[in-house]
Write an enzyme that holds these catalytic residues in place. Structure first.
Site, PDB file in Angstrom:
ATOM      1  N   ASN A  87       0.858  -1.182   0.000  1.00  0.00           N
ATOM      2  CA  ASN A  87       0.000   0.000   0.000  1.00  0.00           C
ATOM      3  C   ASN A  87       0.899   1.238   0.000  1.00  0.00           C
ATOM      4  O   ASN A  87       1.482   1.576   1.027  1.00  0.00           O
ATOM      5  CB  ASN A  87      -0.889  -0.045   1.254  1.00  0.00           C
ATOM      6  CG  ASN A  87      -1.740   1.207   1.398  1.00  0.00           C
ATOM      7  OD1 ASN A  87      -1.839   2.010   0.469  1.00  0.00           O
ATOM      8  ND2 ASN A  87      -2.345   1.370   2.567  1.00  0.00           N
ATOM      9  N   LYS A 111       0.085   4.248  -0.319  1.00  0.00           N
ATOM     10  CA  LYS A 111      -0.589   5.420   0.281  1.00  0.00           C
ATOM     11  C   LYS A 111      -0.376   6.670  -0.579  1.00  0.00           C
ATOM     12  O   LYS A 111      -0.276   6.569  -1.797  1.00  0.00           O
ATOM     13  CB  LYS A 111      -0.108   5.644   1.719  1.00  0.00           C
ATOM     14  CG  LYS A 111      -0.187   4.367   2.556  1.00  0.00           C
ATOM     15  CD  LYS A 111      -0.048   4.620   4.029  1.00  0.00           C
ATOM     16  CE  LYS A 111       0.049   3.292   4.744  1.00  0.00           C
ATOM     17  NZ  LYS A 111      -0.054   3.400   6.185  1.00  0.00           N
ATOM     18  N   HIS A 144      -9.577   0.745   5.055  1.00  0.00           N
ATOM     19  CA  HIS A 144      -8.270   1.018   5.683  1.00  0.00           C
ATOM     20  C   HIS A 144      -8.467   1.955   6.878  1.00  0.00           C
ATOM     21  O   HIS A 144      -9.313   2.850   6.842  1.00  0.00           O
ATOM     22  CB  HIS A 144      -7.313   1.641   4.657  1.00  0.00           C
ATOM     23  CG  HIS A 144      -5.903   1.683   5.160  1.00  0.00           C
ATOM     24  ND1 HIS A 144      -5.465   2.677   5.990  1.00  0.00           N
ATOM     25  CD2 HIS A 144      -4.869   0.832   4.994  1.00  0.00           C
ATOM     26  CE1 HIS A 144      -4.194   2.437   6.310  1.00  0.00           C
ATOM     27  NE2 HIS A 144      -3.811   1.316   5.706  1.00  0.00           N
ATOM     28  N   GLU A 171      -6.877   4.427   7.887  1.00  0.00           N
ATOM     29  CA  GLU A 171      -6.744   5.869   7.610  1.00  0.00           C
ATOM     30  C   GLU A 171      -8.040   6.430   7.026  1.00  0.00           C
ATOM     31  O   GLU A 171      -8.403   7.579   7.280  1.00  0.00           O
ATOM     32  CB  GLU A 171      -5.528   6.113   6.698  1.00  0.00           C
ATOM     33  CG  GLU A 171      -4.231   5.956   7.501  1.00  0.00           C
ATOM     34  CD  GLU A 171      -3.063   5.382   6.731  1.00  0.00           C
ATOM     35  OE1 GLU A 171      -3.055   5.425   5.493  1.00  0.00           O
ATOM     36  OE2 GLU A 171      -2.145   4.852   7.403  1.00  0.00           O
ATOM     37  N   GLY A 193       2.098   2.079  10.688  1.00  0.00           N
ATOM     38  CA  GLY A 193       2.970   3.236  10.526  1.00  0.00           C
ATOM     39  C   GLY A 193       3.671   3.651  11.809  1.00  0.00           C
ATOM     40  O   GLY A 193       4.233   4.742  11.896  1.00  0.00           O
TER      41      GLY A 193
HETATM   42  C1  PEP Z   1      -0.941  -0.084   5.977  1.00  0.00           C
HETATM   43  O1  PEP Z   1      -1.160   1.095   5.894  1.00  0.00           O
HETATM   44  O2  PEP Z   1      -1.726  -0.887   5.429  1.00  0.00           O
HETATM   45  C2  PEP Z   1       0.226  -0.511   6.741  1.00  0.00           C
HETATM   46  C3  PEP Z   1       0.264  -1.730   7.178  1.00  0.00           C
HETATM   47  O3  PEP Z   1       1.240   0.415   6.948  1.00  0.00           O
HETATM   48  P1  PEP Z   1       2.688   0.161   7.626  1.00  0.00           P
HETATM   49  O4  PEP Z   1       3.210  -1.126   7.049  1.00  0.00           O
HETATM   50  O5  PEP Z   1       3.494   1.335   7.248  1.00  0.00           O
HETATM   51  O6  PEP Z   1       2.442   0.020   9.097  1.00  0.00           O
END
Ligand code: PEP
Length: 249
Positions: A11, A13, A95, A97, A171
Site C-alpha cells: 500500500n 498510500k 483502511h 486511515e 505506521g
Molecule cells: C498499511 O497502511 O496498510 C500498513 C500496514 O502500513 P505500515 O506497514 O506502514 O504500518
C-alpha cells in the site's frame, strides 16, 4: 502461513512522484519473487496508469479506495469502472486511515465492497482495533463488528482478502507479535465459520498489516493463520518488499 496462496500487498498510500515511482517499479521488475505468491501493489490513483504500463504482469494492481456506486456526478471521486479501465484487479477498502482520518463508517465501507465485487474487482477488506480498544479488551468485538458490516453487504466472499491491521501497529514501527496476530486471525476465521460458512472460513485468506518489514516478516509468516501481509512503509522499498513477498513458508 496456511494452505491458501500467500498474498502480499503493498500500500503505497499518498507517496511518490513520477520519478520515484518509476524507480520503485524498476526495482520490483528486477526482483526475484517466489512464484507461489499473489503480489499486488496499490499506487496512488494518479500513478496507476504509469505503474500498470511499466510493471511486470507478475504483479497485479490495486486501488487504495473506490466510489461506492456507479460513476457520475461525484466530484473528486474515482469509480470502480474507471479502475477496471486502468487494469486494477483489486481495491483496498476500510483502511484505518479512511475510517479514522477521513471518517468512513462500517455501512459505507460495506456498500463500497459490495459494489466493487459486483464489478468483478477484488476487495482487500481491512479491519482492526484502536489501541484504546485493545487495552479495553474490545479487540474481538471491534473486529467482529467490522466483519459483520462486510458480511451484511456482500453476496459472496469469493473475491475478498481480509486484512487484519491493528491501528496501533500501522505506521508506528510497533508490529504485533506473531502470537497477537495469530490470535486475532484465528478469531476472525472462527467468526466466518459461525456467521458465513465453514468453507468460506477455511479458504478466505487473512493477511496481517502493521509495521511489517524485512526483519519481522518471516516470524509472522510462520503462523498457521497468517496468509500474507499488507505492507505500507516497507512497500516503498523494492528490495525489502521482495523479502516480504518471499517470506512465505
Ligand atoms: C498499511 O497502511 O496498510 C500498513 C500496514 O502500513 P505500515 O506497514 O506502514 O504500518
Amino acid at each position: 502461513a496456511g494452505s491458501g496462496k500467500f498474498f502480499v500487498g503493498g500500500n503505497w498510500k499518498c507517496n511518490g512522484t513520477k520519478d520515484s515511482i518509476s524507480k520503485l517499479v524498476s526495482d520490483l521488475n528486477s526482483s526475484k519473487l517466489e512464484p507461489d505468491v499473489d503480489v499486488v501493489v496499490a499506487p496512488p490513483f494518479v500513478y496507476i496508469d504509469q505503474v500498470k504500463n511499466s510493471i511486470t504482469d507478475r504483479i497485479e494492481i490495486s486501488a487504495q479506495n473506490s466510489w461506492v456506486g456507479k460513476g457520475g456526478a461525484f466530484t473528486g471521486e474515482i469509480s470502480v469502472e474507471q479502475l477496471k479501465d486502468l487494469g486494477c484487479k483489486w481495491v483496498i477498502l476500510g483502511h484505518s486511515e479512511r475510517r479514522h482520518v477521513i471518517g468512513e463508517n462500517d455501512e459505507f465501507i460495506g456498500k463500497k465492497a459490495a459494489y466493487a465485487l459486483s464489478q468483478g474487482v477484488g476487495v482487500i477488506a481491512c479491519i482492526g482495533e484502536l489501541l484504546q480498544e485493545r487495552e479495553a479488551g474490545k479487540t474481538f468485538d471491534v473486529c467482529f463488528q467490522q466483519l459483520k458490516a462486510y458480511a451484511d453487504a456482500v453476496p459472496s466472499w469469493d473475491n475478498i482478502v481480509i486484512a487484519y491491521e491493528p491501528v496501533w501497529a500501522i505506521g508506528t514501527g510497533k508490529v504485533a507479535t506473531p502470537e497477537q496476530a495469530q490470535e486475532v486471525h484465528v478469531a476472525v476465521r472462527d467468526w466466518l465459520k459461525k456467521n458465513v460458512s465453514a468453507e468460506v472460513a477455511s479458504r478466505t485468506r487473512i493477511i496481517y498489516g502493521g509495521s511489517v518489514n524485512g526483519g519481522n516478516c518471516s516470524e509472522l509468516a510462520k503462523k498457521e493463520d497468517i496468509d500474507g501481509f499488507l505492507v505500507g512503509g516497507a512497500s516503498l522499498k523494492g528490495p525489502e518488499f521482495a523479502v516480504i513477498v518471499n517470506s512465505v513458508t
